[in-house]
Write a protein that holds these residues in place. Structure first.
Motif, PDB file in Angstrom:
ATOM      1  N   LEU A  64      37.493  49.852  37.970  1.00 29.95           N
ATOM      2  CA  LEU A  64      37.691  49.025  38.971  1.00 29.95           C
ATOM      3  C   LEU A  64      39.387  49.131  39.331  1.00 29.95           C
ATOM      4  O   LEU A  64      40.213  49.285  38.386  1.00 29.95           O
ATOM      5  N   ILE A  65      39.591  49.056  40.395  1.00 29.16           N
ATOM      6  CA  ILE A  65      41.155  49.011  41.001  1.00 29.16           C
ATOM      7  C   ILE A  65      41.879  47.525  41.013  1.00 29.16           C
ATOM      8  O   ILE A  65      41.172  46.912  41.983  1.00 29.16           O
ATOM      9  N   PHE A  66      42.650  47.510  40.402  1.00 27.35           N
ATOM     10  CA  PHE A  66      43.530  46.196  40.422  1.00 27.35           C
ATOM     11  C   PHE A  66      44.613  46.329  41.269  1.00 27.35           C
ATOM     12  O   PHE A  66      45.456  47.398  41.059  1.00 27.35           O
ATOM     13  N   GLU A  67      45.086  45.235  42.149  1.00 22.61           N
ATOM     14  CA  GLU A  67      46.469  45.438  42.862  1.00 22.61           C
ATOM     15  C   GLU A  67      47.215  44.581  42.156  1.00 22.61           C
ATOM     16  O   GLU A  67      46.961  43.396  41.835  1.00 22.61           O
ATOM     17  N   GLU A  68      48.573  45.096  41.872  1.00 22.39           N
ATOM     18  CA  GLU A  68      49.451  44.275  41.389  1.00 22.39           C
ATOM     19  C   GLU A  68      50.163  43.453  42.392  1.00 22.39           C
ATOM     20  O   GLU A  68      50.713  43.826  43.399  1.00 22.39           O
ATOM     21  N   LEU A  69      50.382  41.999  42.459  1.00 18.94           N
ATOM     22  CA  LEU A  69      50.685  41.106  43.213  1.00 18.94           C
ATOM     23  C   LEU A  69      52.152  40.678  43.018  1.00 18.94           C
ATOM     24  O   LEU A  69      52.450  40.635  41.676  1.00 18.94           O
ATOM     25  N   PRO A  70      52.837  40.119  43.842  1.00 16.12           N
ATOM     26  CA  PRO A  70      54.308  39.513  43.578  1.00 16.12           C
ATOM     27  C   PRO A  70      54.293  38.579  42.737  1.00 16.12           C
ATOM     28  O   PRO A  70      55.242  38.135  42.034  1.00 16.12           O
ATOM     29  N   ASP A  71      53.197  37.670  42.685  1.00 15.40           N
ATOM     30  CA  ASP A  71      53.223  36.655  41.638  1.00 15.40           C
ATOM     31  C   ASP A  71      53.036  36.843  40.165  1.00 15.40           C
ATOM     32  O   ASP A  71      52.811  36.088  39.418  1.00 15.40           O
ATOM     33  N   GLY A  72      52.527  38.138  40.234  1.00 15.44           N
ATOM     34  CA  GLY A  72      52.525  38.553  38.405  1.00 15.44           C
ATOM     35  C   GLY A  72      51.149  38.602  38.234  1.00 15.44           C
ATOM     36  O   GLY A  72      50.947  39.097  37.033  1.00 15.44           O
ATOM     37  N   ALA A  91      34.373  41.182  41.555  1.00 20.57           N
ATOM     38  CA  ALA A  91      33.853  42.439  41.007  1.00 20.57           C
ATOM     39  C   ALA A  91      33.827  42.268  39.337  1.00 20.57           C
ATOM     40  O   ALA A  91      32.967  42.504  38.710  1.00 20.57           O
ATOM     41  N   VAL A  92      34.754  41.678  38.871  1.00 22.99           N
ATOM     42  CA  VAL A  92      34.754  41.384  37.185  1.00 22.99           C
ATOM     43  C   VAL A  92      33.465  40.571  36.784  1.00 22.99           C
ATOM     44  O   VAL A  92      32.712  40.838  35.907  1.00 22.99           O
ATOM     45  N   GLU A  93      33.489  39.423  37.747  1.00 20.42           N
ATOM     46  CA  GLU A  93      32.369  38.493  37.271  1.00 20.42           C
ATOM     47  C   GLU A  93      30.967  38.937  37.756  1.00 20.42           C
ATOM     48  O   GLU A  93      30.080  38.589  36.883  1.00 20.42           O
ATOM     49  N   ALA A  94      30.964  39.984  38.475  1.00 18.87           N
ATOM     50  CA  ALA A  94      29.484  40.479  38.857  1.00 18.87           C
ATOM     51  C   ALA A  94      28.882  41.503  37.968  1.00 18.87           C
ATOM     52  O   ALA A  94      27.886  41.767  38.271  1.00 18.87           O
ATOM     53  N   GLN A  95      29.916  42.064  37.042  1.00 13.79           N
ATOM     54  CA  GLN A  95      29.429  42.979  35.873  1.00 13.79           C
ATOM     55  C   GLN A  95      28.002  42.525  35.369  1.00 13.79           C
ATOM     56  O   GLN A  95      28.102  41.436  35.153  1.00 13.79           O
ATOM     57  N   ALA A  96      27.522  43.585  34.755  1.00 23.36           N
ATOM     58  CA  ALA A  96      26.355  43.178  33.879  1.00 23.36           C
ATOM     59  C   ALA A  96      26.271  44.054  32.770  1.00 23.36           C
ATOM     60  O   ALA A  96      25.336  44.785  32.263  1.00 23.36           O
ATOM     61  N   TRP A 131      36.904  51.402  43.217  1.00 25.02           N
ATOM     62  CA  TRP A 131      36.903  52.034  42.119  1.00 25.02           C
ATOM     63  C   TRP A 131      37.434  53.283  42.029  1.00 25.02           C
ATOM     64  O   TRP A 131      37.429  54.226  43.145  1.00 25.02           O
ATOM     65  N   ASP A 132      38.043  53.708  41.025  1.00 22.88           N
ATOM     66  CA  ASP A 132      38.569  54.975  41.016  1.00 22.88           C
ATOM     67  C   ASP A 132      37.623  55.993  40.654  1.00 22.88           C
ATOM     68  O   ASP A 132      36.443  55.773  40.630  1.00 22.88           O
TER      69      ASP A 132
END
Length: 562
Positions: free
Chosen positions: A174-182, A204-209, A168-169
């Motif tokens: 949440l910190i997302f990483e941009e991947l080559p597949d878009g 982590a997104v699914e674990a949110q409450a 997390w920042d």
């Protein structure tokens, strides 16, 4: 060497000849046996003119335990078997054994088919957690993700998070990483799910409450979960995994069994299986009602049969503990409005057809198998009870189906008058164009493809094509159907017939009909399924082997059903 070859050829010919003779003999024996089993005795005799030949005690005990318990008796029991094995006292002893739950379970599984699949009870795109290996060949089977968060937050329907811890920042995002597949992906967290006593990896997104989505929708609703932002909540309570799903499905099926067993026991009234306002709930069902029912939109459940405040305090792991809880709806009617029944048979017509077949012994067969041309005006009739080729069956089916008019198709939602009035002006206005609410499209008559539909615009779909008697059936619910079938004897007669067919293995014939009607009449007085089973197990149709192997022909002119 030549002699060996000659001997080999001779052996081959002998083998071939032996095989041919064996095949011919086998075919001859098969044909003879088939004729013996399918044809009646050649000597002339009136119907039912067989001599009673009751089973001996050992064979009787073996047959009874196989039918009632699903297993043979012990060698000790066989050695001790005597005439008491086929006495009323002996039959009741077998019926009262805990193993006798087998026959009641099988009888009701045949009648009610509680064979649900996962998509029947949850919306997989919203509530189902997939292991990462579902997307990544040979990937981590412990890292769990859901489809809509994957689509809306990570950029692909089957895209799990990274196989590394989430970060997390400084502002807690949440910190997302941009991947080559878009795609853009976050990491995972460890969580203790409600279905296990160990931690599992969850994206982590699914674990949110969260309590609500960015758009303001509650996160315990289908709308909120479909946003992809809400997450599965504390202990992943709003989601289902491949590990927890089997327990849920088995619990729904077992609920029907628990209901049935309660009404097959000594002293219980069987007719109340179809009218009582409460139901048994175990741990998985209590969890489903609290956390998952509100998110089931296709199928639509939305409101659990039991109000959250009335649910027993059960842990998900308590699968074998059943507690009776009162349902919240005004039209609850035993097993016929249970969630397993409504989701297994997903339309009013399907529900009515199942009840008519299993409990009323009624069938729907057209008088003529010839259908008119599709171009015929009669074939275009929108009201099925008046359409050529459909009228014969639907004229009888539609009045029965009306009793489930206030229960949602493709779901179990009770369409109460406060939330679903019989008429809505905004749904009628849909036919004039403009924005039409989803609620109108799903539950109301909102368009008129033919002039015949116009008078029904804005009405709850269950009221379309109904006369006054059927409108009353919509308002009364399935309980009224059961009460009428109980009063006119159809329910007791049919249950007796179906149980006869289950135990004897064929339909009743000849003079068995009067005996069966007498058993059914006694059953209609006591409503003891246990006593009915005992009566049928002591009936000559069951106890006489010749009656089972050589059923007598039905008497001329006798009705084929009680």
């Amino acid at each position: 060497m030549n002699r060996f070859r000659s001997l080999a050829r001779a052996l081959d010919r002998a083998t071939a000849l032996t095989g041919a003779l064996s095949c011919a003999l086998s075919c001859a024996l098969s044909c003879a046996l088939s004729l013996a089993l399918s044809a009646p005795p050649t000597r002339a005799q009136p119907a039912d003119a067989h001599e009673p030949a009751p089973l001996d005690a050992r064979r009787a005990l073996r047959r009874l335990t196989l039918d009632l318990w699903g297993e043979p008796p012990t060698e000790e029991a066989l050695r001790a078997a005597d005439a008491r094995a086929v006495s009323r006292e002996g039959v009741y002893a077998l019926l009262d054994d805990p193993r006798a739950a087998y026959w009641a379970r099988r009888f009701h599984e045949d009648a009610l088919w509680p064979a649900l699949e996962l998509g029947d009870v949850i919306s997989p795109a919203i509530s189902l957690l997939f292991p990462a290996s579902f997307y990544e060949a040979g990937g981590d089977g412990e890292r769990l993700f859901a489809l809509l968060p994957a689509l809306y937050r990570r950029g692909g329907l089957f895209v799990p998070c990274l196989d590394e811890p989430a970060a997390w920042d400084e502002e807690g995002r949440l910190i997302f990483e941009e991947l080559p597949d878009g795609t853009r992906r976050e990491g995972y967290v460890w969580a203790r799910p409600y279905w296990a006593d160990r931690d599992v990896k969850v994206c982590a997104v699914e674990a949110q409450a969260l309590e609500q989505s960015p758009g303001g929708a509650r996160c315990d609703s289908a709308e909120g979960l479909a946003s992809g932002y809400c997450g599965c909540g504390a202990a992943l309570e709003r989601c289902v995994s491949f590990e927890s799903a089997p327990a849920l499905l088995e619990s729904f099926r077992a609920q029907v069994t628990e209901l049935a067993l309660a009404h097959a026991a000594e002293g219980a009234r069987y007719d109340e299986l179809f009218t009582r306002p409460d139901e048994p709930v175990n741990g998985p069902l209590a969890h489903y009602y609290r956390h998952l029912a509100t998110a089931a939109i296709d199928p639509v459940v939305a409101r659990a049969p039991v109000a959250p405040a009335d649910l027993p305090a059960l842990e998900f792991s308590e699968r074998a503990r059943w507690v009776w809880a009162r349902r919240a709806g005004p039209r609850e009617s035993g097993v016929l409005t249970s969630l397993p029944f409504l989701l297994r048979f997903q339309t009013g017509r399907a529900r009515a057809h199942r009840v008519a077949s299993a409990l009323l012994c009624e069938s729907f067969v057209a008088r003529s198998g010839v259908l008119p041309s599709p171009e015929d005006a009669c074939s275009q009739e929108p009201n099925l009870r008046a359409r050529c080729g459909c009228a014969d069956c639907h004229a009888r089916l539609e009045p029965l189906a009306a009793h489930w008019g206030r229960f949602a198709d493709a779901g179990s939602l009770s369409l109460t008058e406060d939330a679903f009035p019989a008429f809505r002006a905004d749904c009628a206005a849909c036919a004039r164009g403009g924005e039409c609410p989803d609620l109108c499209r799903r539950f109301y008559v909102w368009e008129a493809p033919t002039p015949a539909h116009a008078p029904y615009l804005g009405l709850l779909a269950a009221y379309q094509w109904r006369d006054a008697a059927e409108v009353a059936a919509v308002e009364e619910g399935p309980r009224a159907l059961v009460e009428r079938a109980r009063a006119d004897g159809r329910l007791s007669q049919c249950v007796a017939r179906r149980l006869f067919e289950r135990l004897v293995g064929r339909a009743p014939v000849g003079s068995e009909w009067p005996r069966l009607r007498a058993h059914a009449a006694a059953f209609g007085e006591s409503w003891s399924l246990r006593d009915l089973a005992a009566d049928l197990l002591l009936d000559p149709a069951y106890t006489t082997p010749s009656a089972a192997l050589w059923p007598p022909a039905a008497s001329a002119g006798e009705e084929p059903a009680p």
